[in-house]
Design a protein around this motif. Structure first.
Motif, PDB file in Angstrom:
ATOM      1  N   VAL A 230       0.852  -1.181   0.000  1.00 35.45           N
ATOM      2  CA  VAL A 230       0.000   0.000   0.000  1.00 35.45           C
ATOM      3  C   VAL A 230       0.890   1.235   0.000  1.00 35.45           C
ATOM      4  O   VAL A 230       1.757   1.390   0.855  1.00 35.45           O
ATOM      5  N   SER A 231       0.669   2.120  -0.955  1.00 37.20           N
ATOM      6  CA  SER A 231       1.439   3.364  -1.011  1.00 37.20           C
ATOM      7  C   SER A 231       0.807   4.406  -0.088  1.00 37.20           C
ATOM      8  O   SER A 231      -0.287   4.201   0.447  1.00 37.20           O
ATOM      9  N   PRO A 232       1.447   5.549   0.126  1.00 37.26           N
ATOM     10  CA  PRO A 232       0.951   6.524   1.104  1.00 37.26           C
ATOM     11  C   PRO A 232      -0.387   7.137   0.718  1.00 37.26           C
ATOM     12  O   PRO A 232      -0.687   7.338  -0.461  1.00 37.26           O
ATOM     13  N   ILE A 233      -1.183   7.454   1.755  1.00 37.73           N
ATOM     14  CA  ILE A 233      -2.365   8.267   1.539  1.00 37.73           C
ATOM     15  C   ILE A 233      -1.917   9.679   1.155  1.00 37.73           C
ATOM     16  O   ILE A 233      -0.735  10.018   1.255  1.00 37.73           O
ATOM     17  N   LEU A 234      -2.850  10.494   0.716  1.00 41.32           N
ATOM     18  CA  LEU A 234      -2.515  11.861   0.353  1.00 41.32           C
ATOM     19  C   LEU A 234      -1.995  12.637   1.568  1.00 41.32           C
ATOM     20  O   LEU A 234      -2.585  12.585   2.645  1.00 41.32           O
ATOM     21  N   CYS A 235      -0.896  13.337   1.363  1.00 43.15           N
ATOM     22  CA  CYS A 235      -0.341  14.238   2.383  1.00 43.15           C
ATOM     23  C   CYS A 235       0.236  15.431   1.622  1.00 43.15           C
ATOM     24  O   CYS A 235       1.374  15.376   1.146  1.00 43.15           O
TER      25      CYS A 235
ATOM     26  N   LEU B 110       6.250  11.746  -1.978  1.00 39.57           N
ATOM     27  CA  LEU B 110       5.181  10.756  -2.045  1.00 39.57           C
ATOM     28  C   LEU B 110       4.827  10.418  -3.494  1.00 39.57           C
ATOM     29  O   LEU B 110       4.513   9.267  -3.809  1.00 39.57           O
ATOM     30  N   GLU B 111       4.908  11.395  -4.384  1.00 40.64           N
ATOM     31  CA  GLU B 111       4.616  11.121  -5.786  1.00 40.64           C
ATOM     32  C   GLU B 111       5.617  10.143  -6.386  1.00 40.64           C
ATOM     33  O   GLU B 111       5.237   9.197  -7.092  1.00 40.64           O
TER      34      GLU B 111
END
Length: 396
Positions: free
Chosen positions: A284-289, A329-330
């Motif tokens: 699972v990649s990061p949620i939006l931040c 994060l991108e």
């Protein structure tokens, strides 16, 4: 509910020895001079760790609960909590204990006192002051046979000292032996439960409840850093399904560049696969931040907000250095998607979930991150509901 009982002295309680089989969700249980201290990393991993933040996080019992069968109408639990005090920030509320009876929330309570851990975010120092045990009490329960679970505070290190009831207690079946699947999850402070309302209201606990699975939560605040000893812990822990949520802490800490990140992810997954070659595994990649979408770390406290009695964070890296391998994060999401697609060609049980499907731009508009990094209680519920469908569904 956890309320005073005027007939306390008239109620005859029996002490049940605290044994490992009463504790679910822990990886290791340390026997101390005062009782039992649940850990979420094994002793060998703890010996290899030199990070005070991770040492604190793994000892906080997110997802750890006492579980037993009983007819008791009164349950008392003596514990030694560790209260965190942040220099310059208003006192934190006491950690909550959730009482579940046959799977339903039946009460909540806290334990005052205990040890104190004073943290100076500016200086990066930790100071530990010992304290005394306190008592959690639940009364007025039905005298029918029932399964009782006491979920320990997800954000408060908790030493278990004594358990007293007015009826005999027997352990429930071990995780994995009752027909329910065991879900093993690893992630950051968001998975740990930062800013969740209570231990059963962290998003992993909510997802597990909705999905009908038993949770083992290895979410570590500030500690999802692709450490080899964490990968070995996942490798060596029995599970029917596994998820690993990675990325945000690597950006926060500015720990590595893309050149190191890619082989570290492969190595982390390789190690898990040594013990779980065909177990469904979800990356699972990061949620939006928003502060870290295009801006690298390190993450730093916003001391102007601390002076106002709040705790907020800011990204301090230079976006111009992304071309030289600084992580955002991108870039992490794109690389994780590529890695999983590459590996899935030979690993049909490996899956990928973009964290923005759990919490994305529309969610941020409605439920912004209060400190710029962590979801609030309402967002935890939303993430948990979505993960039960999008995450646990494919793993089953």
């Amino acid at each position: 509910m956890n309320t005073p009982n005027p007939d306390h002295e008239l109620t005859e309680l029996t002490t049940t020895p605290l044994t490992d089989d009463l504790v679910h969700g822990a990886i290791d249980i340390e026997r101390t001079a005062r009782g039992l201290l649940p850990h979420r990393l094994p002793a060998r991993a703890r010996a290899q760790n030199t990070d005070g933040q991770l040492a604190m996080a793994e000892s906080q019992p997110s997802g750890v609960r006492l579980a037993f069968r009983t007819r008791a109408t009164v349950v008392e639990l003596d514990t030694v909590p560790t209260k965190r005090v942040y220099v310059g920030v208003p006192p934190r509320p006491d950690g909550l204990y959730d009482l579940l009876v046959d799977g339903q929330l039946a009460g909540q309570g806290s334990v005052a006192g205990g040890d104190t851990l004073t943290i100076d975010m500016g200086a990066g120092t930790f100071e530990h002051t010992p304290g005394e045990p306190g008592t959690l009490r639940f009364a007025g329960l039905s005298d029918a046979p029932k399964t009782v679970e006491i979920w320990l505070p997800h954000n408060e290190t908790t030493e278990l000292v004594a358990l007293r009831t007015d009826a005999p207690v027997e352990p429930t079946a071990p995780l994995g032996s009752s027909g329910r699947k065991v879900w093993l999850h690893h992630g950051s402070s968001i998975s740990h439960g930062s800013d969740a309302a209570s231990p059963t209201a962290t998003w992993p606990a909510l997802a597990a409840s909705l999905g009908g699975v038993d949770l083992v939560n290895l979410g570590f605040g500030g500690g999802a850093l692709l450490d080899p000893f964490t990968a070995r812990t996942l490798r060596d822990t029995s599970a029917d399904m596994i998820s690993v949520k990675m990325g945000i802490n690597l950006v926060n800490a500015d720990l590595m560049r893309m050149r190191a990140f890619t082989p570290a992810v492969h190595g982390f997954l390789d190690t898990i696969r040594e013990g779980h070659p065909t177990t469904p595994l979800l990356v699972v990649s990061p949620i939006l931040c928003p502060i870290h979408e295009e801006t690298p770390g390190p993450l730093m406290p916003d001391f102007s907000s601390v002076a106002e009695g709040q705790m907020r964070f800011k990204a301090t890296g230079d976006p111009a250095e992304v071309a030289q391998g600084r992580l955002t994060l991108e870039t992490i999401r794109a690389e994780l998607a590529r890695i999983v697609a590459q590996r899935a060609a030979d690993d049909p049980h490996l899956h990928y979930l973009d964290g923005r499907e759990l919490y994305g731009e529309a969610d941020h508009e409605e439920l912004p991150l209060p400190d710029a990094v962590h979801p609030d209680a309402a967002a935890h519920r939303r993430i948990g509901e979505r993960f039960a469908e999008l995450g646990l569904g494919p793993l089953k």
